[in-house]
Write a protein that holds these residues in place. Structure first.
Motif, PDB file in Angstrom:
ATOM      1  N   TYR A  82     -10.949  -1.688  10.858  1.00 48.03           N
ATOM      2  CA  TYR A  82     -10.605  -0.862   9.709  1.00 48.03           C
ATOM      3  C   TYR A  82     -10.997  -1.619   8.440  1.00 48.03           C
ATOM      4  CZ  TYR A  82      -7.660   1.673  13.065  1.00 48.03           C
ATOM      5  OH  TYR A  82      -7.193   2.381  14.146  1.00 48.03           O
ATOM      6  N   GLU A  83     -11.799  -0.998   7.585  1.00 43.85           N
ATOM      7  CA  GLU A  83     -12.263  -1.639   6.363  1.00 43.85           C
ATOM      8  C   GLU A  83     -11.166  -1.588   5.307  1.00 43.85           C
ATOM      9  OE1 GLU A  83     -16.079  -1.471   3.287  1.00 43.85           O
ATOM     10  OE2 GLU A  83     -15.951  -0.111   5.013  1.00 43.85           O
ATOM     11  N   LEU A  84     -10.808  -2.759   4.758  1.00 43.24           N
ATOM     12  CA  LEU A  84      -9.711  -2.850   3.798  1.00 43.24           C
ATOM     13  C   LEU A  84     -10.188  -3.053   2.371  1.00 43.24           C
ATOM     14  CD1 LEU A  84      -7.275  -5.150   5.820  1.00 43.24           C
ATOM     15  CD2 LEU A  84      -7.593  -2.675   5.993  1.00 43.24           C
ATOM     16  N   GLY A  85     -11.420  -3.501   2.168  1.00 40.95           N
ATOM     17  CA  GLY A  85     -11.933  -3.742   0.833  1.00 40.95           C
ATOM     18  C   GLY A  85     -11.905  -5.210   0.471  1.00 40.95           C
ATOM     19  N   SER A  86     -12.202  -5.512  -0.790  1.00 39.53           N
ATOM     20  CA  SER A  86     -12.272  -6.905  -1.242  1.00 39.53           C
ATOM     21  C   SER A  86     -10.898  -7.521  -1.443  1.00 39.53           C
ATOM     22  CB  SER A  86     -13.062  -6.986  -2.549  1.00 39.53           C
ATOM     23  OG  SER A  86     -12.460  -6.177  -3.543  1.00 39.53           O
ATOM     24  N   ALA A  87      -9.863  -6.687  -1.534  1.00 44.21           N
ATOM     25  CA  ALA A  87      -8.476  -7.152  -1.600  1.00 44.21           C
ATOM     26  C   ALA A  87      -7.647  -6.226  -0.724  1.00 44.21           C
ATOM     27  CB  ALA A  87      -7.961  -7.157  -3.037  1.00 44.21           C
ATOM     28  N   ALA A  88      -6.620  -6.773  -0.080  1.00 39.01           N
ATOM     29  CA  ALA A  88      -5.848  -5.976   0.876  1.00 39.01           C
ATOM     30  C   ALA A  88      -4.367  -6.273   0.723  1.00 39.01           C
ATOM     31  CB  ALA A  88      -6.304  -6.265   2.306  1.00 39.01           C
ATOM     32  N   LEU A  89      -3.547  -5.329   1.240  1.00 33.11           N
ATOM     33  CA  LEU A  89      -2.088  -5.497   1.203  1.00 33.11           C
ATOM     34  C   LEU A  89      -1.509  -5.057   2.536  1.00 33.11           C
ATOM     35  CD1 LEU A  89       0.387  -4.697  -1.637  1.00 33.11           C
ATOM     36  CD2 LEU A  89       0.810  -3.741   0.638  1.00 33.11           C
ATOM     37  N   ASP A  94       9.990  -5.199   9.094  1.00 32.41           N
ATOM     38  CA  ASP A  94      11.103  -5.952   9.670  1.00 32.41           C
ATOM     39  C   ASP A  94      11.584  -7.057   8.731  1.00 32.41           C
ATOM     40  OD1 ASP A  94      11.019  -4.399  11.927  1.00 32.41           O
ATOM     41  OD2 ASP A  94       9.758  -5.789  13.063  1.00 32.41           O
ATOM     42  N   LYS A  95      10.671  -7.776   8.120  1.00 28.35           N
ATOM     43  CA  LYS A  95      11.017  -8.910   7.266  1.00 28.35           C
ATOM     44  C   LYS A  95      11.099  -8.536   5.785  1.00 28.35           C
ATOM     45  CE  LYS A  95       8.666 -12.170  10.378  1.00 28.35           C
ATOM     46  NZ  LYS A  95       7.569 -13.171  10.490  1.00 28.35           N
ATOM     47  N   GLY A  96      10.575  -7.380   5.420  1.00 21.46           N
ATOM     48  CA  GLY A  96      10.535  -7.009   4.009  1.00 21.46           C
ATOM     49  C   GLY A  96       9.567  -7.856   3.215  1.00 21.46           C
ATOM     50  N   GLU A  97       8.532  -8.380   3.884  1.00 25.40           N
ATOM     51  CA  GLU A  97       7.557  -9.256   3.231  1.00 25.40           C
ATOM     52  C   GLU A  97       6.297  -8.481   2.849  1.00 25.40           C
ATOM     53  OE1 GLU A  97       8.547 -13.516   5.477  1.00 25.40           O
ATOM     54  OE2 GLU A  97       6.655 -12.467   5.857  1.00 25.40           O
ATOM     55  N   ILE A  98       5.738  -8.859   1.705  1.00 24.81           N
ATOM     56  CA  ILE A  98       4.456  -8.324   1.274  1.00 24.81           C
ATOM     57  C   ILE A  98       3.405  -9.416   1.424  1.00 24.81           C
ATOM     58  CG2 ILE A  98       3.158  -7.319  -0.641  1.00 24.81           C
ATOM     59  CD1 ILE A  98       5.877  -6.434  -1.786  1.00 24.81           C
ATOM     60  N   HIS A  99       2.305  -9.116   2.095  1.00 27.97           N
ATOM     61  CA  HIS A  99       1.206 -10.071   2.268  1.00 27.97           C
ATOM     62  C   HIS A  99      -0.001  -9.564   1.493  1.00 27.97           C
ATOM     63  CE1 HIS A  99       2.884 -12.438   5.803  1.00 27.97           C
ATOM     64  NE2 HIS A  99       3.764 -11.447   5.645  1.00 27.97           N
ATOM     65  N   LEU A 100      -0.492 -10.386   0.580  1.00 30.94           N
ATOM     66  CA  LEU A 100      -1.665 -10.043  -0.211  1.00 30.94           C
ATOM     67  C   LEU A 100      -2.859 -10.854   0.290  1.00 30.94           C
ATOM     68  CD1 LEU A 100      -0.065 -10.196  -3.782  1.00 30.94           C
ATOM     69  CD2 LEU A 100      -0.109  -8.274  -2.183  1.00 30.94           C
ATOM     70  N   TYR A 101      -4.016 -10.217   0.361  1.00 31.61           N
ATOM     71  CA  TYR A 101      -5.226 -10.891   0.824  1.00 31.61           C
ATOM     72  C   TYR A 101      -6.326 -10.683  -0.221  1.00 31.61           C
ATOM     73  CZ  TYR A 101      -2.612 -10.578   5.184  1.00 31.61           C
ATOM     74  OH  TYR A 101      -1.641 -10.666   6.141  1.00 31.61           O
ATOM     75  N   ASN A 114      -1.692 -16.549 -13.303  1.00 25.38           N
ATOM     76  CA  ASN A 114      -1.804 -17.271 -12.045  1.00 25.38           C
ATOM     77  C   ASN A 114      -2.735 -16.505 -11.108  1.00 25.38           C
ATOM     78  OD1 ASN A 114      -1.331 -19.016  -9.882  1.00 25.38           O
ATOM     79  ND2 ASN A 114       0.464 -17.867  -9.203  1.00 25.38           N
ATOM     80  N   VAL A 115      -3.850 -17.123 -10.747  1.00 29.64           N
ATOM     81  CA  VAL A 115      -4.828 -16.486  -9.861  1.00 29.64           C
ATOM     82  C   VAL A 115      -4.545 -16.926  -8.430  1.00 29.64           C
ATOM     83  CG1 VAL A 115      -7.253 -16.129  -9.329  1.00 29.64           C
ATOM     84  CG2 VAL A 115      -6.539 -16.479 -11.704  1.00 29.64           C
ATOM     85  N   THR A 116      -4.238 -15.974  -7.555  1.00 35.66           N
ATOM     86  CA  THR A 116      -3.987 -16.280  -6.151  1.00 35.66           C
ATOM     87  C   THR A 116      -5.171 -15.801  -5.321  1.00 35.66           C
ATOM     88  OG1 THR A 116      -2.876 -14.180  -5.676  1.00 35.66           O
ATOM     89  CG2 THR A 116      -1.527 -15.961  -6.534  1.00 35.66           C
ATOM     90  N   GLU A 117      -5.474 -16.536  -4.258  1.00 36.05           N
ATOM     91  CA  GLU A 117      -6.585 -16.177  -3.380  1.00 36.05           C
ATOM     92  C   GLU A 117      -6.179 -16.354  -1.932  1.00 36.05           C
ATOM     93  OE1 GLU A 117     -10.700 -16.837  -4.865  1.00 36.05           O
ATOM     94  OE2 GLU A 117      -9.756 -18.454  -6.003  1.00 36.05           O
ATOM     95  N   ASP A 118      -7.038 -15.902  -1.027  1.00 38.76           N
ATOM     96  CA  ASP A 118      -6.773 -15.949   0.408  1.00 38.76           C
ATOM     97  C   ASP A 118      -5.510 -15.147   0.704  1.00 38.76           C
ATOM     98  OD1 ASP A 118      -9.044 -17.534   0.645  1.00 38.76           O
ATOM     99  OD2 ASP A 118      -7.900 -19.371   0.327  1.00 38.76           O
ATOM    100  N   GLU A 119      -4.504 -15.738   1.383  1.00 40.24           N
ATOM    101  CA  GLU A 119      -3.273 -15.000   1.708  1.00 40.24           C
ATOM    102  C   GLU A 119      -2.127 -15.469   0.814  1.00 40.24           C
ATOM    103  OE1 GLU A 119      -0.740 -13.688   5.649  1.00 40.24           O
ATOM    104  OE2 GLU A 119      -1.342 -15.784   5.480  1.00 40.24           O
ATOM    105  N   THR A 120      -1.439 -14.499   0.208  1.00 39.36           N
ATOM    106  CA  THR A 120      -0.253 -14.764  -0.598  1.00 39.36           C
ATOM    107  C   THR A 120       0.903 -13.975  -0.001  1.00 39.36           C
ATOM    108  OG1 THR A 120      -1.592 -15.029  -2.595  1.00 39.36           O
ATOM    109  CG2 THR A 120       0.760 -14.644  -2.902  1.00 39.36           C
ATOM    110  N   VAL A 121       2.019 -14.649   0.282  1.00 34.14           N
ATOM    111  CA  VAL A 121       3.174 -14.004   0.905  1.00 34.14           C
ATOM    112  C   VAL A 121       4.303 -13.899  -0.121  1.00 34.14           C
ATOM    113  CG1 VAL A 121       4.857 -14.056   2.779  1.00 34.14           C
ATOM    114  CG2 VAL A 121       2.531 -14.918   3.158  1.00 34.14           C
ATOM    115  N   ILE A 122       4.769 -12.681  -0.347  1.00 34.27           N
ATOM    116  CA  ILE A 122       5.923 -12.439  -1.214  1.00 34.27           C
ATOM    117  C   ILE A 122       7.095 -12.137  -0.295  1.00 34.27           C
ATOM    118  CG2 ILE A 122       6.852 -11.041  -3.098  1.00 34.27           C
ATOM    119  CD1 ILE A 122       3.949 -10.358  -3.828  1.00 34.27           C
ATOM    120  N   LYS A 123       7.999 -13.088  -0.157  1.00 35.10           N
ATOM    121  CA  LYS A 123       9.060 -12.986   0.837  1.00 35.10           C
ATOM    122  C   LYS A 123      10.220 -12.093   0.405  1.00 35.10           C
ATOM    123  CE  LYS A 123       8.198 -17.341   3.258  1.00 35.10           C
ATOM    124  NZ  LYS A 123       7.873 -16.652   4.524  1.00 35.10           N
TER     125      LYS A 123
END
Length: 458
Positions: A82-89, A94-101, A114-123
């Motif tokens: 599944y194609e997600l694009g240049s940025a994904a969410l 279950d955990k209520g976590e948001i993962h940014l890619y 603040n510039v975040t890259e790769d995987e960022t987890v918002i717990k």
């Protein structure tokens, strides 16, 4: 025997050096090419991943998000890409976590970005955050997210995409709607004026157009005109995954549940133009909430054209101003439907004209079905099929795979929650066994792209 003079030897040396250089460059290119495909992340079950069109994909098994050579993100799930694009969410329920890619620009109430890259987890969404992804693309994170006019109330996160005229499409795991009026998002820590791209922390205003830049050409004149001077709010909803457009909790049907019903009715009363207010879907039904505004009785007809994906037939349905709701029943589950809304009128020379005033593509939902192994014996695998009794599934084909090789298949009759077993042989310890339900039928018709499976080590 021919002898090479010094000049020939020098030429041969040059050719060899060039050849070696080309080989080295080619090898480095291959290494670089292969190296771009190494970034991957495990995604847990009960996680919702949004593809590049903001269609939610709910994972019943684990999957993998990875980048490929084009630096785009892809979800690898149940043998599909599944194609997600240049940025994904991705959102883990279950955990209520948001993962940014990918690259996100986090904008706080100070001057620093603040510039975040790769995987960022918002717990925890109790930590209020605001991100800009790209031109006219934003992400709001907060425990409570509302619009200033009270027409939207949701939680956790909200993805916001603007078109060049300042209209916004807002999507998360609960809502999918589009606004055609000025909308301000309110959280516990900031407000976001969407059309003007202004972020406000207290008394500090941040012009988001100056961050990365913006092709937003919105001006006051770009708002859809109203027939009076009152500030009327109009929304139109179109969800390609069957989720409710204005309703908060994903209620299905006509949207007549609690505050959602009140919201839709308020929008209908406030709307002074012919428009679609909301389109919602269930497994076999699509409900359209609409308004026909024709005080001068100028329309000769108002209607919608319905086209099912993969079918060239178009069903034309007349809409009347005596009602504001229309239901399409007996539809195919997990199927895309294209709804085009039109009206016709006569000009001064009595010539008829037709105008399109909205278009919505929406998916009907899939009935709930899960497959679990309950126990095993040396020659049998016992399993449980669970379904939603509101939308009974009649049958499916059970496929047995051992080490990814299909060894047998058989038809299974399903009546609510069904327990049974399948006989196996030639299975050894540490073999990987997969049971997979395919060709799942509802009302005698195979449901598109619906598969349920379970895999285990024997």
């Amino acid at each position: 025997m021919r002898k090479y003079d010094i000049k020939n030897k020098r030429n041969i040396g040059i050719i060899l050096a060039i050849s070696i250089g080309i080989i080295i460059m080619f090898s480095l290119g291959i290494k670089l090419f292969l190296g771009t495909d190494r970034q991957e992340y495990q995604v847990d079950t009960n996680t919702i991943v949004f593809d590049k069109d903001k269609t939610p994909i709910k994972l019943q098994d684990s999957g993998i998000i990875k980048t490929k050579w084009n630096k785009e993100y892809y979800l690898i799930y149940q043998d599909k890409d599944y194609e997600l694009g240049s940025a994904a969410l991705a959102y883990n329920e279950d955990k209520g976590e948001i993962h940014l890619y990918g690259r996100y620009y986090e904008i706080g109430n100070g001057e620093e970005i603040n510039v975040t890259e790769d995987e960022t987890v918002i717990k925890s969404t109790a930590l209020t955050k605001f991100y800009k992804l790209a031109d006219r693309k934003y992400l709001v994170v907060d425990k409570e997210i509302k619009s200033a006019d009270g027409l939207l109330a949701t939680t956790d996160f909200l993805m916001i995409d603007l078109d060049k005229a300042g209209n916004a499409t807002m999507t998360n795991h609960k809502v999918n709607l589009k606004t055609f009026s000025e909308t301000t998002i309110v959280t516990s820590n900031y407000t976001f004026d969407i059309a003007n791209e202004i972020l406000t922390y207290g008394s500090d205003k941040i012009d988001l157009k100056k961050i990365i830049g913006s092709s937003n050409t919105y001006t006051k004149e770009d708002l859809i005109p109203e027939d009076n001077d009152n500030n009327q709010n109009g929304t139109t909803g179109g969800s390609n995954d069957g989720t409710t457009n204005i309703e908060e909790n994903g209620n299905q049907g006509t949207g007549q549940n609690g505050n959602s019903s009140t919201t839709i009715e308020e929008v209908k009363k406030a709307t002074k133009r012919t428009s679609v207010i909301a389109v919602t879907s269930s497994v076999d039904k699509i409900t359209v909430d609409y308004v026909i505004y024709d005080p001068k009785k100028e329309y000769t007809a108002v209607y919608m054209e319905v086209k099912m994906s993969g079918d060239s037939n178009i069903n034309t349905i007349r809409l009347t101003d005596s009602s504001t709701v229309y239901e399409l029943n007996n539809l195919r589950p997990n199927t895309s439907y294209d709804l085009t809304f039109k009206y016709s009128y006569l000009d001064a020379e009595n010539n008829e004209h037709t105008e399109t005033f909205d278009n919505v593509v929406i998916m009907t939902k899939s009935p709930e079905i899960s497959l679990k192994v309950t126990r095993t014996s040396p020659e049998k695998i016992y399993y449980l099929i669970s379904t939603d009794n509101n939308y009974p599934i009649s049958s499916a084909t059970l496929v047995v795979l051992i080490n990814n090789i299909e060894v047998q298949k058989s038809e299974v009759l399903i009546n609510g929650n069904t327990t049974s077993f399948v006989s196996i042989d030639n299975v050894e310890g540490e073999d990987t066994v997969e049971l997979r339900l395919v060709d799942i039928k509802y009302n005698g018709t195979i449901i598109n792209n619906l598969i349920s499976s379970t895999k285990f080590k024997y």
